[in-house]
Design an enzyme around this catalytic site. Structure first.
Site, PDB file in Angstrom:
ATOM      1  N   HIS A  65      43.459  49.351  50.062  1.00 19.13           N
ATOM      2  CA  HIS A  65      44.637  48.487  49.860  1.00 19.13           C
ATOM      3  C   HIS A  65      45.823  49.245  49.254  1.00 19.13           C
ATOM      4  O   HIS A  65      46.660  48.653  48.590  1.00 19.13           O
ATOM      5  CB  HIS A  65      44.249  47.278  48.993  1.00 19.13           C
ATOM      6  CG  HIS A  65      43.737  47.640  47.618  1.00 19.13           C
ATOM      7  ND1 HIS A  65      42.756  46.930  46.980  1.00 19.13           N
ATOM      8  CD2 HIS A  65      44.083  48.624  46.751  1.00 19.13           C
ATOM      9  CE1 HIS A  65      42.519  47.459  45.796  1.00 19.13           C
ATOM     10  NE2 HIS A  65      43.308  48.492  45.638  1.00 19.13           N
ATOM     11  N   HIS A  98      46.415  45.194  39.566  1.00 22.47           N
ATOM     12  CA  HIS A  98      46.786  46.497  38.988  1.00 22.47           C
ATOM     13  C   HIS A  98      47.922  46.335  37.975  1.00 22.47           C
ATOM     14  O   HIS A  98      48.798  47.178  37.882  1.00 22.47           O
ATOM     15  CB  HIS A  98      47.229  47.464  40.079  1.00 22.47           C
ATOM     16  CG  HIS A  98      46.239  47.652  41.197  1.00 22.47           C
ATOM     17  ND1 HIS A  98      45.985  46.682  42.135  1.00 22.47           N
ATOM     18  CD2 HIS A  98      45.449  48.701  41.523  1.00 22.47           C
ATOM     19  CE1 HIS A  98      45.073  47.133  42.995  1.00 22.47           C
ATOM     20  NE2 HIS A  98      44.730  48.341  42.642  1.00 22.47           N
ATOM     21  N   HIS A 131      38.759  57.855  44.883  1.00 24.47           N
ATOM     22  CA  HIS A 131      40.081  58.342  44.460  1.00 24.47           C
ATOM     23  C   HIS A 131      40.186  58.350  42.939  1.00 24.47           C
ATOM     24  O   HIS A 131      39.478  57.626  42.263  1.00 24.47           O
ATOM     25  CB  HIS A 131      41.228  57.549  45.090  1.00 24.47           C
ATOM     26  CG  HIS A 131      41.344  56.093  44.701  1.00 24.47           C
ATOM     27  ND1 HIS A 131      40.348  55.172  44.912  1.00 24.47           N
ATOM     28  CD2 HIS A 131      42.362  55.397  44.152  1.00 24.47           C
ATOM     29  CE1 HIS A 131      40.753  53.968  44.515  1.00 24.47           C
ATOM     30  NE2 HIS A 131      41.967  54.082  44.034  1.00 24.47           N
ATOM     31  N   GLU A 169      36.531  50.915  42.060  1.00 25.51           N
ATOM     32  CA  GLU A 169      36.887  49.717  42.852  1.00 25.51           C
ATOM     33  C   GLU A 169      35.805  49.358  43.874  1.00 25.51           C
ATOM     34  O   GLU A 169      35.861  48.271  44.453  1.00 25.51           O
ATOM     35  CB  GLU A 169      38.202  49.961  43.620  1.00 25.51           C
ATOM     36  CG  GLU A 169      39.438  49.888  42.763  1.00 25.51           C
ATOM     37  CD  GLU A 169      40.706  50.245  43.553  1.00 25.51           C
ATOM     38  OE1 GLU A 169      41.783  50.057  42.993  1.00 25.51           O
ATOM     39  OE2 GLU A 169      40.615  50.715  44.709  1.00 25.51           O
TER      40      GLU A 169
END
Lengths: 282, 122
Positions: free
Chosen positions: A12, A61, A195, A242
């Site tokens: 995303h 976030h 990541h 995530e």
């Protein structure tokens, strides 16, 4: 009765949100070509199964929630959801329709299974929600799909464990199956894959681990629920944690699923991207 | 007494260059993160750019946080309790994306950072 048709996963990343409106012109761009080429089969599957409702597991976030009060699990129970520019000019898109009646059914059902969710009658959704919606329903074609955001804390540790997120998904799956309305539900897990944005280790990607996750999540997700959050931080990077959002999605689906389509690409921005289309066993 | 659990410290030692944003970091970085959270709003971004000192004072940044903001030093912000998700909104004011921020923390050029990312897919 409500029926769960299947699940989708996608990254995303905000950069995708900026690129989505230019998908046609980027179709032959060396940077974007492989990424966008993965999505048409997923859209074709959606055209075929025609879900009425999409439930999205995503992480905020720092748009709707701040450290003053940080829920671990939060669910939207609003008639509509809007996004915002998030501080760096992400385009605002037409609002997403909600389904408060199903939201409250889920809230009440999972509470009986000891999942006590933070309930939100107003909720801004950030790129974790809006980018997947734009990828799977391009050109804002999500008008016929009602949405329910389920937000999981990945900002402030302790994060909920992979096993807990998977169990939440299972409880939500049972809630959907007990919903008396005749609706078809698709469930999305967004974010990942490996990541890391912060620290001297920024830029870390682990292809081997990502491919293991994409393989095991199809028919052996229990293997992945044995990982701790710190295992995920080590193997998938600080923000690769995530992956718990994918596990929550997988918990909603039936024990056996059929893989319709998958894709893995390194990288967009700092992130290895993964796409899965899983169809529920009939 | 430190609230930093032994576990968190151990993990950070096991994964060099990684910082777990836990309760201790969240308390330490509260003012800095709250200021960066305010940058969701365009008017606040404009107010910051108009008078950076006044804006940092308004949010009660510590000297360490003020220095890190002044020097645009992301690693120093993290050491001062900053959380990357909020710091990204600060970076956005200057048109910097996560690759610029990643390269800065690694101490390499953005081109080298992009190459590093790509090489891990091979």
């Amino acid at each position: 009765m409500a029926r769960i048709v299947g699940g989708l996963t996608t990254s995303h990343i905000p950069a995708i949100g900026n690129a989505v409106p230019r998908e046609k012109e980027l179709a032959h761009d060396p940077y974007w070509e492989e990424f966008f080429a993965a999505y048409p089969p997923a859209r074709e599957w959606l055209d075929r199964v025609k879900p009425d409702v999409a439930i999205l597991f995503y992480n905020d976030h720092g748009l709707n929630f701040f450290l003053n009060s940080m829920p671990t699990f939060a669910i939207g129970a609003a008639p509509e959801y809007r996004n915002a520019d998030e501080g760096w000019g992400i385009p605002t898109v037409p609002p997403f329709k909600g389904d408060p009646k199903l939201s409250w059914h889920i809230i009440n059902s999972v509470a009986r299974e000891n999942f006590d969710l933070t309930t939100c009658q107003e909720m801004l959704v950030d790129h974790g929600f809006s980018v997947p919606m734009q990828l799977f329903w391009p050109n804002h074609s999500y008008g016929n799909v009602r949405t329910i955001p389920v937000e999981i804390n990945t900002v402030q540790h302790p994060l909920p464990s992979p096993a807990r997120c998977f169990a939440l998904g299972q409880a939500i799956g049972r809630a959907i199956e007990s919903y008396p309305e005749n609706v078809k539900v698709v469930v999305l897990g967004t974010g990942g894959l490996s990541h890391q944005l912060d620290g001297e280790r920024a830029g870390f990607i682990n292809k081997k681990f990502d491919l293991l996750c994409m393989d095991k999540i199809v028919n052996e997700p229990e293997v992945l629920t044995r990982y701790s959050i710190h295992d995920l931080v080590r193997d998938a990077g600080a923000q690769g944690a995530e992956f718990i959002l994918w596990l929550a999605m997988r918990g909603v689906l039936s024990h056996k699923v059929r893989k319709i389509h998958s894709s893995y690409h390194v990288a967009i921005s700092n992130t290895a991207t993964g796409l899965l289309v899983l169809e529920n066993a009939a | 007494m430190s609230m930093h659990t032994v576990h968190t410290t151990e993990i950070e030692e096991q994964i060099p260059g990684t910082y777990i944003f836990d309760g201790e970091a969240a308390m330490k970085g509260y003012a800095l993160n709250k200021m960066c959270y305010s940058f969701n709003n365009a008017e606040n971004r404009a107010e910051f750019l108009k008078d950076e000192d006044a804006y940092c004072r308004k949010y009660g940044l510590t000297d360490e946080q003020r220095k890190a903001i002044c020097e645009r030093n992301v690693l120093a912000m993290i050491h001062a309790g900053g959380c990357i998700y909020y710091l990204a909104k600060f970076a956005g004011i200057f048109g910097l994306n996560v690759q610029d921020v990643g390269a800065q923390q690694r101490g390499i050029t953005v081109d080298a950072f992009k190459k590093l990312i790509k090489s891990q897919g091979e």
